[in-house]
Design a protein around this motif. Sequence first.
Motif, PDB file in Angstrom:
ATOM      1  N   THR A 509       8.716  -5.076  -6.642  1.00 19.22           N
ATOM      2  CA  THR A 509       8.492  -3.752  -6.070  1.00 19.22           C
ATOM      3  C   THR A 509       9.813  -3.060  -5.764  1.00 19.22           C
ATOM      4  O   THR A 509      10.864  -3.695  -5.674  1.00 19.22           O
ATOM      5  N   LYS A 510       9.746  -1.731  -5.587  1.00 16.75           N
ATOM      6  CA  LYS A 510      10.911  -0.919  -5.229  1.00 16.75           C
ATOM      7  C   LYS A 510      10.590  -0.116  -3.968  1.00 16.75           C
ATOM      8  O   LYS A 510       9.410   0.135  -3.679  1.00 16.75           O
ATOM      9  N   PRO A 511      11.588   0.303  -3.201  1.00 15.83           N
ATOM     10  CA  PRO A 511      11.326   1.041  -1.950  1.00 15.83           C
ATOM     11  C   PRO A 511      10.420   2.250  -2.132  1.00 15.83           C
ATOM     12  O   PRO A 511       9.552   2.514  -1.287  1.00 15.83           O
ATOM     13  N   GLU A 512      10.594   2.973  -3.248  1.00 16.42           N
ATOM     14  CA  GLU A 512       9.784   4.178  -3.449  1.00 16.42           C
ATOM     15  C   GLU A 512       8.320   3.866  -3.751  1.00 16.42           C
ATOM     16  O   GLU A 512       7.450   4.745  -3.635  1.00 16.42           O
ATOM     17  N   ASP A 513       8.016   2.617  -4.127  1.00 16.21           N
ATOM     18  CA  ASP A 513       6.633   2.239  -4.415  1.00 16.21           C
ATOM     19  C   ASP A 513       5.744   2.329  -3.173  1.00 16.21           C
ATOM     20  O   ASP A 513       4.530   2.526  -3.292  1.00 16.21           O
ATOM     21  N   TYR A 514       6.351   2.194  -1.993  1.00 15.93           N
ATOM     22  CA  TYR A 514       5.579   2.113  -0.755  1.00 15.93           C
ATOM     23  C   TYR A 514       5.187   3.481  -0.190  1.00 15.93           C
ATOM     24  O   TYR A 514       4.454   3.555   0.802  1.00 15.93           O
ATOM     25  N   THR A 515       5.659   4.514  -0.828  1.00 12.83           N
ATOM     26  CA  THR A 515       5.268   5.869  -0.412  1.00 12.83           C
ATOM     27  C   THR A 515       4.662   6.666  -1.557  1.00 12.83           C
ATOM     28  O   THR A 515       4.408   7.860  -1.414  1.00 12.83           O
ATOM     29  N   ALA A 516       4.438   6.026  -2.704  1.00  8.97           N
ATOM     30  CA  ALA A 516       3.867   6.708  -3.865  1.00  8.97           C
ATOM     31  C   ALA A 516       2.422   7.113  -3.590  1.00  8.97           C
ATOM     32  O   ALA A 516       1.707   6.468  -2.827  1.00  8.97           O
ATOM     33  N   ASP A 517       1.993   8.198  -4.232  1.00 11.22           N
ATOM     34  CA  ASP A 517       0.612   8.652  -4.086  1.00 11.22           C
ATOM     35  C   ASP A 517      -0.012   8.816  -5.457  1.00 11.22           C
ATOM     36  O   ASP A 517       0.679   8.813  -6.490  1.00 11.22           O
ATOM     37  N   ALA A 518      -1.324   8.955  -5.491  1.00 10.42           N
ATOM     38  CA  ALA A 518      -2.028   9.159  -6.754  1.00 10.42           C
ATOM     39  C   ALA A 518      -1.476  10.401  -7.442  1.00 10.42           C
ATOM     40  O   ALA A 518      -1.270  11.428  -6.816  1.00 10.42           O
ATOM     41  N   GLY A 519      -1.258  10.290  -8.724  1.00 10.63           N
ATOM     42  CA  GLY A 519      -0.725  11.417  -9.479  1.00 10.63           C
ATOM     43  C   GLY A 519       0.782  11.421  -9.589  1.00 10.63           C
ATOM     44  O   GLY A 519       1.344  12.152 -10.415  1.00 10.63           O
ATOM     45  N   ASP A 520       1.466  10.610  -8.760  1.00  7.78           N
ATOM     46  CA  ASP A 520       2.921  10.516  -8.891  1.00  7.78           C
ATOM     47  C   ASP A 520       3.267   9.832 -10.203  1.00  7.78           C
ATOM     48  O   ASP A 520       2.524   8.971 -10.683  1.00  7.78           O
ATOM     49  N   PRO A 521       4.405  10.169 -10.803  1.00 11.23           N
ATOM     50  CA  PRO A 521       4.800   9.527 -12.059  1.00 11.23           C
ATOM     51  C   PRO A 521       4.881   8.015 -11.898  1.00 11.23           C
ATOM     52  O   PRO A 521       5.451   7.511 -10.928  1.00 11.23           O
ATOM     53  N   GLY A 522       4.292   7.306 -12.836  1.00 16.63           N
ATOM     54  CA  GLY A 522       4.387   5.849 -12.822  1.00 16.63           C
ATOM     55  C   GLY A 522       3.340   5.147 -11.989  1.00 16.63           C
ATOM     56  O   GLY A 522       3.279   3.922 -11.990  1.00 16.63           O
ATOM     57  N   VAL A 523       2.508   5.885 -11.254  1.00 17.41           N
ATOM     58  CA  VAL A 523       1.475   5.243 -10.450  1.00 17.41           C
ATOM     59  C   VAL A 523       0.297   4.889 -11.351  1.00 17.41           C
ATOM     60  O   VAL A 523      -0.255   5.755 -12.029  1.00 17.41           O
ATOM     61  N   LYS A 524      -0.082   3.631 -11.346  1.00 13.07           N
ATOM     62  CA  LYS A 524      -1.160   3.169 -12.215  1.00 13.07           C
ATOM     63  C   LYS A 524      -2.507   3.493 -11.592  1.00 13.07           C
ATOM     64  O   LYS A 524      -2.667   3.458 -10.390  1.00 13.07           O
ATOM     65  N   THR A 525      -3.466   3.795 -12.431  1.00 14.89           N
ATOM     66  CA  THR A 525      -4.840   3.995 -11.947  1.00 14.89           C
ATOM     67  C   THR A 525      -5.761   2.899 -12.472  1.00 14.89           C
ATOM     68  O   THR A 525      -6.957   2.952 -12.319  1.00 14.89           O
ATOM     69  N   GLU A 526      -5.155   1.900 -13.149  1.00 19.41           N
ATOM     70  CA  GLU A 526      -5.932   0.764 -13.616  1.00 19.41           C
ATOM     71  C   GLU A 526      -5.046  -0.474 -13.577  1.00 19.41           C
ATOM     72  O   GLU A 526      -3.892  -0.416 -13.172  1.00 19.41           O
ATOM     73  N   LEU A 527      -5.578  -1.591 -14.028  1.00 22.48           N
ATOM     74  CA  LEU A 527      -4.821  -2.829 -13.962  1.00 22.48           C
ATOM     75  C   LEU A 527      -3.593  -2.764 -14.851  1.00 22.48           C
ATOM     76  O   LEU A 527      -3.554  -2.032 -15.834  1.00 22.48           O
ATOM     77  N   PRO A 528      -2.534  -3.545 -14.528  1.00 24.09           N
ATOM     78  CA  PRO A 528      -1.330  -3.552 -15.337  1.00 24.09           C
ATOM     79  C   PRO A 528      -1.633  -3.899 -16.786  1.00 24.09           C
ATOM     80  O   PRO A 528      -2.562  -4.639 -17.088  1.00 24.09           O
ATOM     81  N   ALA A 529      -0.805  -3.362 -17.678  1.00 26.75           N
ATOM     82  CA  ALA A 529      -1.032  -3.567 -19.101  1.00 26.75           C
ATOM     83  C   ALA A 529      -1.066  -5.042 -19.470  1.00 26.75           C
ATOM     84  O   ALA A 529      -1.785  -5.474 -20.364  1.00 26.75           O
ATOM     85  N   ALA A 530      -0.291  -5.863 -18.730  1.00 32.10           N
ATOM     86  CA  ALA A 530      -0.227  -7.292 -19.027  1.00 32.10           C
ATOM     87  C   ALA A 530      -1.571  -7.980 -18.858  1.00 32.10           C
ATOM     88  O   ALA A 530      -1.808  -9.047 -19.407  1.00 32.10           O
TER      89      ALA A 530
END
Length: 532
Positions: A509-530
């Motif tokens: 994780t990165k510090p900015e991950d803890y304040t991300a919201d839906a619609g922000d760039p890079g925020v997943k709306t489903e399970l990781p590709a892996a």
Amino acid sequence: MKDGVNGVALAVFIFFFLLVTVMGFLAARWRKAENEHSLDEWGLGGRSFGTWVTWFLLGGDLYTAYTFVAVPAAIYAAGAAGFFAVPYTILVYPLIFTFLPRLWSVSHKHGYVTTSDFVRGRFGSKGLSLAVALTGILATMPYIALQLVGIQAVLDVMGIGGGENTNWFIKDLPLLIAFGVLAAYTYSSGLRAPALIAFVKDTLIYLVIAVAIIYIPIKLGGFDEIFAAADKKYTDAGAGGLIPPAAAQWGYATLAFGSALALFMYPHSITATLSSRSREVIRRNTTILPLYSLMLGMLALLGFMAIAAGVIVTNPQLAIPQLFETMFPDWFAGVAFAAIGIGALVPAAIMSIAAANLFTRNIYKDFIKPDATPEQETKVSKLVSLLVKVGALVFVLTMDKTVAINFQLLGGIWILQTFPALVGGLFTRWFHRWALLAGWAVGMIYGTVAAYNVSTPKQPHFAGSSAEIPGLGEIGYIGLTAFVLNVVVTVVLTFVLKAAKAPEGIDETKPEDYTADAGDPGVKTELPAATH
């Protein structure tokens, strides 16, 4: 207690039960997703719920049939000490306001489904993740069992199932039917089923409590008479009247505070939280969920009313269903019984889904089949949700009900030991993963042994959740004492391990991950590709 079956109450109960059964199966088509074969869809409702759906879902999740029955039952049996549930549900909301939005953000950023997913990603430790997952499953199982105990209490008061000498199958058939329906619509609809049914459940509970808090006191001669009757009972019993003695104050305060810390460590609380569609939904919910605490305060007063109404039961868990049958017209008693019954189905469904998600993501995928596809994950989670409910049903049918209650109290002690890894990890990476694991182990062992040693004349072991606090000589909540030991061990070992330059694992994780919201760039709306 009325003789025979209360036909009118039973008819009303069956009506509402059939209503929520239909809703449970129809929920599969509610907000239907294009791809249903992922845990995001089955286990988290597509992470799509708004403020009001989340509010009802969390309310239905946290304020269960056990709450409806056990909180006033504690007042009925032990006096005002049972009110500890009210301050702890007040304390919990400012607490979760600080960390739940951070958990939502990082979970959506990385596609985490469970708290163990986050712990593994944050500390790079499958061992610590496994410890959190196993604790969550262990703590949830007796909680599900208690929901079935709540249904059974209502059925007993309505006269369903026959007497003690009745054939076990006939006696437990109504509970088996309720279980079968619950299992079927949970398997079919996932989290959407309890989310939809929660609307009916909470509406009924608010209606019943609003009527009870006005109607029953009028019939009993007012609150003066109610409190006077309760005070007399506790005084005659040597309990000192309505106000608990000074010796009980440490126990009351530590139980309330420890319970507040533990409530949102339970997997079902987090499952409901992660199902919401945005960070702001979580923040709004922490400000409006206290409305349930107001309801809980009024609900607790029913314990005093049961005393004033002359309700006599050998099992305090039957006090409130019996109060309703005694005081209400039969048809409204049926509404009240339906509120309790549905109040068991909603959280039982969410709890079984949460436990199944933990097994699937953090045991099956991490240790058994790392290359599992989303379809395989979803199938395994559905099957495990059935097994969890079967285990809870067997627990209820084969063991004394007080054992179920005691194990639920033990579950609260256990789940609190995951707090340092989860909440601590949301704010800092300073704790060492091995130190967190050692602290968890110390807290679990101390808490289990201390609870095992609590005894009463009727119960030789696991007879409660309070014991003497080492060094203070006061009686306090075992879970909080274990938590303090957990934190001390974690902090001390972190210093030692950092000095020894022990490997700390990779933080994904990165510090900015803890304040991300839906619609922000890079925020997943489903399970990781892996995992696709």
